[in-house]
Design an enzyme around this catalytic site. Structure first.
Site, PDB file in Angstrom:
ATOM      1  N   ASP A 126       1.028  -0.976   0.110  1.00  0.00           N
ATOM      2  CA  ASP A 126       0.020   0.003   0.211  1.00  0.00           C
ATOM      3  C   ASP A 126       0.954   1.116  -0.138  1.00  0.00           C
ATOM      4  O   ASP A 126       2.104   1.011   0.275  1.00  0.00           O
ATOM      5  CB  ASP A 126      -0.904  -0.057   1.230  1.00  0.00           C
ATOM      6  CG  ASP A 126      -1.600   1.190   1.488  1.00  0.00           C
ATOM      7  OD1 ASP A 126      -2.293   1.906   0.562  1.00  0.00           O
ATOM      8  OD2 ASP A 126      -1.726   1.710   2.673  1.00  0.00           O
ATOM      9  N   LEU A 127       0.424   2.345  -0.251  1.00  0.00           N
ATOM     10  CA  LEU A 127       1.330   3.436  -0.410  1.00  0.00           C
ATOM     11  C   LEU A 127       1.225   4.606   0.912  1.00  0.00           C
ATOM     12  O   LEU A 127       2.148   4.429   1.731  1.00  0.00           O
ATOM     13  CB  LEU A 127       1.016   4.347  -1.838  1.00  0.00           C
ATOM     14  CG  LEU A 127       1.801   5.546  -1.860  1.00  0.00           C
ATOM     15  CD1 LEU A 127       3.166   5.701  -2.040  1.00  0.00           C
ATOM     16  CD2 LEU A 127       1.201   6.372  -2.809  1.00  0.00           C
ATOM     17  N   ASP A 128       0.026   4.988   1.012  1.00  0.00           N
ATOM     18  CA  ASP A 128      -0.367   5.968   2.011  1.00  0.00           C
ATOM     19  C   ASP A 128      -0.204   5.152   3.304  1.00  0.00           C
ATOM     20  O   ASP A 128      -1.290   4.275   3.524  1.00  0.00           O
ATOM     21  CB  ASP A 128      -1.607   6.663   1.612  1.00  0.00           C
ATOM     22  CG  ASP A 128      -2.024   7.696   2.727  1.00  0.00           C
ATOM     23  OD1 ASP A 128      -0.961   8.127   3.423  1.00  0.00           O
ATOM     24  OD2 ASP A 128      -3.078   8.128   3.047  1.00  0.00           O
ATOM     25  N   THR A 172       1.036  10.121   3.594  1.00  0.00           N
ATOM     26  CA  THR A 172       0.436  11.380   2.909  1.00  0.00           C
ATOM     27  C   THR A 172      -1.077  11.734   3.396  1.00  0.00           C
ATOM     28  O   THR A 172      -1.688  12.584   2.941  1.00  0.00           O
ATOM     29  CB  THR A 172       0.017  11.094   1.242  1.00  0.00           C
ATOM     30  OG1 THR A 172      -0.428   9.853   1.209  1.00  0.00           O
ATOM     31  CG2 THR A 172       1.337  11.257   0.547  1.00  0.00           C
ATOM     32  N   LYS A 196      -8.679   6.529   5.828  1.00  0.00           N
ATOM     33  CA  LYS A 196      -7.532   6.049   5.316  1.00  0.00           C
ATOM     34  C   LYS A 196      -7.858   4.794   4.130  1.00  0.00           C
ATOM     35  O   LYS A 196      -8.446   4.122   4.544  1.00  0.00           O
ATOM     36  CB  LYS A 196      -6.663   5.669   6.260  1.00  0.00           C
ATOM     37  CG  LYS A 196      -6.057   6.820   7.369  1.00  0.00           C
ATOM     38  CD  LYS A 196      -5.004   6.464   8.142  1.00  0.00           C
ATOM     39  CE  LYS A 196      -4.387   7.515   8.674  1.00  0.00           C
ATOM     40  NZ  LYS A 196      -3.555   7.205   9.736  1.00  0.00           N
ATOM     41  N   GLY A 197      -7.215   4.778   3.179  1.00  0.00           N
ATOM     42  CA  GLY A 197      -7.422   3.408   2.367  1.00  0.00           C
ATOM     43  C   GLY A 197      -8.636   3.797   1.412  1.00  0.00           C
ATOM     44  O   GLY A 197      -9.006   2.816   0.510  1.00  0.00           O
ATOM     45  N   ARG A 204     -11.189   8.517  -3.283  1.00  0.00           N
ATOM     46  CA  ARG A 204     -11.695   9.931  -3.126  1.00  0.00           C
ATOM     47  C   ARG A 204     -13.347  10.147  -3.018  1.00  0.00           C
ATOM     48  O   ARG A 204     -13.606  10.836  -2.394  1.00  0.00           O
ATOM     49  CB  ARG A 204     -11.079  10.648  -4.437  1.00  0.00           C
ATOM     50  CG  ARG A 204     -10.854  12.188  -4.440  1.00  0.00           C
ATOM     51  CD  ARG A 204     -10.287  12.678  -5.408  1.00  0.00           C
ATOM     52  NE  ARG A 204      -9.020  11.909  -5.828  1.00  0.00           N
ATOM     53  CZ  ARG A 204      -8.703  12.004  -7.136  1.00  0.00           C
ATOM     54  NH1 ARG A 204      -9.319  12.858  -8.027  1.00  0.00           N
ATOM     55  NH2 ARG A 204      -7.518  11.697  -7.471  1.00  0.00           N
ATOM     56  N   SER A 253      -2.055   0.816  -4.499  1.00  0.00           N
ATOM     57  CA  SER A 253      -2.570   1.959  -3.671  1.00  0.00           C
ATOM     58  C   SER A 253      -4.063   2.430  -4.481  1.00  0.00           C
ATOM     59  O   SER A 253      -4.152   2.247  -5.431  1.00  0.00           O
ATOM     60  CB  SER A 253      -1.561   2.946  -3.787  1.00  0.00           C
ATOM     61  OG  SER A 253      -2.169   4.440  -3.160  1.00  0.00           O
ATOM     62  N   ALA A 254      -4.921   3.057  -3.346  1.00  0.00           N
ATOM     63  CA  ALA A 254      -6.383   3.292  -3.940  1.00  0.00           C
ATOM     64  C   ALA A 254      -6.308   4.901  -4.568  1.00  0.00           C
ATOM     65  O   ALA A 254      -6.876   5.467  -5.148  1.00  0.00           O
ATOM     66  CB  ALA A 254      -7.224   3.479  -2.684  1.00  0.00           C
ATOM     67  N   SER A 255      -5.048   5.502  -4.528  1.00  0.00           N
ATOM     68  CA  SER A 255      -4.655   6.768  -4.800  1.00  0.00           C
ATOM     69  C   SER A 255      -4.334   6.778  -6.373  1.00  0.00           C
ATOM     70  O   SER A 255      -3.314   6.400  -6.689  1.00  0.00           O
ATOM     71  CB  SER A 255      -3.493   7.381  -3.941  1.00  0.00           C
ATOM     72  OG  SER A 255      -3.171   8.722  -4.612  1.00  0.00           O
ATOM     73  N   ASN A 267      -3.004   9.484  -7.353  1.00  0.00           N
ATOM     74  CA  ASN A 267      -1.756  10.264  -7.476  1.00  0.00           C
ATOM     75  C   ASN A 267      -0.607   9.520  -7.114  1.00  0.00           C
ATOM     76  O   ASN A 267       0.710   9.918  -7.165  1.00  0.00           O
ATOM     77  CB  ASN A 267      -2.231  11.443  -6.324  1.00  0.00           C
ATOM     78  CG  ASN A 267      -2.899  12.506  -6.437  1.00  0.00           C
ATOM     79  OD1 ASN A 267      -2.786  13.112  -7.734  1.00  0.00           O
ATOM     80  ND2 ASN A 267      -3.961  12.562  -5.853  1.00  0.00           N
ATOM     81  N   LYS A 300     -11.014  -0.987  -2.145  1.00  0.00           N
ATOM     82  CA  LYS A 300     -10.623  -1.887  -0.558  1.00  0.00           C
ATOM     83  C   LYS A 300     -11.820  -1.387   0.164  1.00  0.00           C
ATOM     84  O   LYS A 300     -12.364  -0.490   0.017  1.00  0.00           O
ATOM     85  CB  LYS A 300      -9.453  -1.277  -0.084  1.00  0.00           C
ATOM     86  CG  LYS A 300      -8.067  -1.296  -0.995  1.00  0.00           C
ATOM     87  CD  LYS A 300      -7.028  -0.557  -0.433  1.00  0.00           C
ATOM     88  CE  LYS A 300      -5.830  -0.342  -1.308  1.00  0.00           C
ATOM     89  NZ  LYS A 300      -4.685   0.138  -0.709  1.00  0.00           N
ATOM     90  N   GLU A 350      -0.341  -3.348   4.484  1.00  0.00           N
ATOM     91  CA  GLU A 350      -1.216  -2.279   4.649  1.00  0.00           C
ATOM     92  C   GLU A 350      -1.490  -1.810   6.109  1.00  0.00           C
ATOM     93  O   GLU A 350      -1.010  -2.244   6.978  1.00  0.00           O
ATOM     94  CB  GLU A 350      -2.662  -3.114   4.371  1.00  0.00           C
ATOM     95  CG  GLU A 350      -3.154  -2.726   3.172  1.00  0.00           C
ATOM     96  CD  GLU A 350      -3.807  -1.334   2.710  1.00  0.00           C
ATOM     97  OE1 GLU A 350      -3.853  -0.570   3.654  1.00  0.00           O
ATOM     98  OE2 GLU A 350      -4.106  -1.351   1.684  1.00  0.00           O
ATOM     99  N   ASP A 351      -1.714  -0.362   5.999  1.00  0.00           N
ATOM    100  CA  ASP A 351      -2.133   0.227   7.392  1.00  0.00           C
ATOM    101  C   ASP A 351      -3.425   0.544   7.731  1.00  0.00           C
ATOM    102  O   ASP A 351      -3.877   0.708   8.737  1.00  0.00           O
ATOM    103  CB  ASP A 351      -1.371   1.557   7.237  1.00  0.00           C
ATOM    104  CG  ASP A 351      -2.012   2.542   6.341  1.00  0.00           C
ATOM    105  OD1 ASP A 351      -2.379   2.287   5.113  1.00  0.00           O
ATOM    106  OD2 ASP A 351      -2.260   3.884   6.831  1.00  0.00           O
TER     107      ASP A 351
HETATM  108  P1  B16 Z   1      -6.444   9.977  -4.421  1.00  0.00           P
HETATM  109  P2  B16 Z   1      -3.716   4.206   0.058  1.00  0.00           P
HETATM  110  C1  B16 Z   1      -5.544   6.101  -0.398  1.00  0.00           C
HETATM  111  O1  B16 Z   1      -4.127   5.739  -0.591  1.00  0.00           O
HETATM  112  C2  B16 Z   1      -5.531   7.199   0.741  1.00  0.00           C
HETATM  113  O2  B16 Z   1      -5.321   6.522   1.824  1.00  0.00           O
HETATM  114  C3  B16 Z   1      -6.854   7.835   0.941  1.00  0.00           C
HETATM  115  O3  B16 Z   1      -6.893   8.683   1.989  1.00  0.00           O
HETATM  116  C4  B16 Z   1      -7.071   8.390  -0.446  1.00  0.00           C
HETATM  117  O4  B16 Z   1      -8.535   8.944  -0.179  1.00  0.00           O
HETATM  118  C5  B16 Z   1      -6.869   7.423  -1.429  1.00  0.00           C
HETATM  119  O5  B16 Z   1      -5.831   6.818  -1.434  1.00  0.00           O
HETATM  120  C6  B16 Z   1      -7.325   7.940  -2.721  1.00  0.00           C
HETATM  121  O6  B16 Z   1      -6.329   9.059  -3.088  1.00  0.00           O
HETATM  122  O7  B16 Z   1      -7.471  11.194  -4.024  1.00  0.00           O
HETATM  123  O8  B16 Z   1      -4.964  10.450  -4.332  1.00  0.00           O
HETATM  124  O9  B16 Z   1      -6.805   9.275  -5.597  1.00  0.00           O
HETATM  125  O10 B16 Z   1      -3.513   4.020   1.559  1.00  0.00           O
HETATM  126  O11 B16 Z   1      -4.473   3.022  -0.837  1.00  0.00           O
HETATM  127  O12 B16 Z   1      -2.241   4.199  -0.622  1.00  0.00           O
HETATM  128 MG    MG Z   2      -2.933   3.139   3.275  1.00  0.00          MG
END
Ligand code: B16
Ligand code: MG
Length: 227
Positions: free
Chosen positions: A11-13, A19, A47-48, A51, A118-120, A122, A149, A173-174
């Site tokens: 996982d990233l964040d 972040t 978290k996780g 958006r 990662s769900a992000s 970014n 997730k 994962e966190d």
């Molecule tokens: P974005 P992870 C998740 O990252 C974040 O924990 C979560 O807070 C965020 O809303 C999600 O990514 C989406 O991110 O808006 O940048 O697409 O923990 O899955 O690495």
């Molecule tokens: Mg995370």
């Protein structure tokens, strides 16, 4: 015969970098504009979470879940993301969490594939800013994943890209939703954070600095039946 690890999927964040604080600041500002107050404790629930799902949770928290059209919600999410993108410009390799660099190095030496789930959306930009992009053999595209997730889709996507069998993969994962996703994918789950929240994980460490390849391998090999 001992079980072999084919891939480790991160996982990233909250695992590679933190972040969460930037997500929090950007959501807090957007929520305030809508007359909704959020605090760090509430932020734990985001978290996780994707958006769009995060925005839904915030609107629900403020009792405003019925006040916006889908188009308005898309604009709100885009506005939060613009702010977030400004904040993450500050990220440098110094923001890699303790122990991660060493773990990635150990995995490389052991010729174990490395993936990101990662769900992000970014995530690729953040990996570049951390100067870690070349360390990853595959990055699952959060934008292409249909179910967030705790659905296992993003971890299974990363495993497929790495050509690794899920039962030979470790997920780190966190977030509780992330641990659930790893377990549903049929992988060995390593949780980083509070034991009581991440109790579904196969092993839990409190901090990334405690992530040791030797410990993960030993716990993985002791788990379940030998294959
Ligand atoms: P974005 P992870 C998740 O990252 C974040 O924990 C979560 O807070 C965020 O809303 C999600 O990514 C989406 O991110 O808006 O940048 O697409 O923990 O899955 O690495
Ligand atoms: Mg995370």
């Amino acid at each position: 015969m001992s079980k072999k690890i084919q891939a480790v999927i991160f996982d990233l964040d909250g695992v590679i970098t933190d972040t969460a604080e930037y997500h929090y600041l950007a959501w807090k500002e957007l929520a305030a504009r809508l007359g909704i107050s959020i605090d760090r404790e509430f932020n734990e629930q985001l978290k996780g979470v994707s958006r769009t799902d995060s925005l839904e949770k915030i609107l629900m928290h403020g009792g405003k879940e019925k006040e916006f059209t889908e188009e308005e919600k898309a604009e709100l999410a885009a506005s939060k993301n613009d702010h977030y993108k400004t904040l993450i410009k500050q990220i440098t390799p110094d923001d890699i969490l303790p122990g991660i660099r060493e773990l990635l190095q150990n995995l490389k030496e052991e010729q174990i594939k490395i993936g990101l789930a990662s769900a992000s959306k970014n995530a690729p930009v953040i990996l570049e800013r951390l100067q870690l992009a070349s360390r990853f053999d595959a990055v699952a595209d959060a934008g292409a994943v249909k179910k967030g997730k705790p659905d296992p889709e993003i971890f299974l996507t990363a495993a497929a890209l790495l050509e690794a069998e899920p039962r030979h993969c470790i997920g780190i994962e966190d977030a509780l939703a992330g641990v659930e996703a790893i377990k549903s994918a049929g992988m060995f789950a390593v949780g980083v954070g509070p034991q009581d929240i991440l109790k579904e994980a196969d092993m839990v460490v409190s901090y990334t600095s405690e992530l040791s390849f030797t410990d993960i391998l030993a716990n993985y090999q002791q788990s379940g039946s030998m294959v």
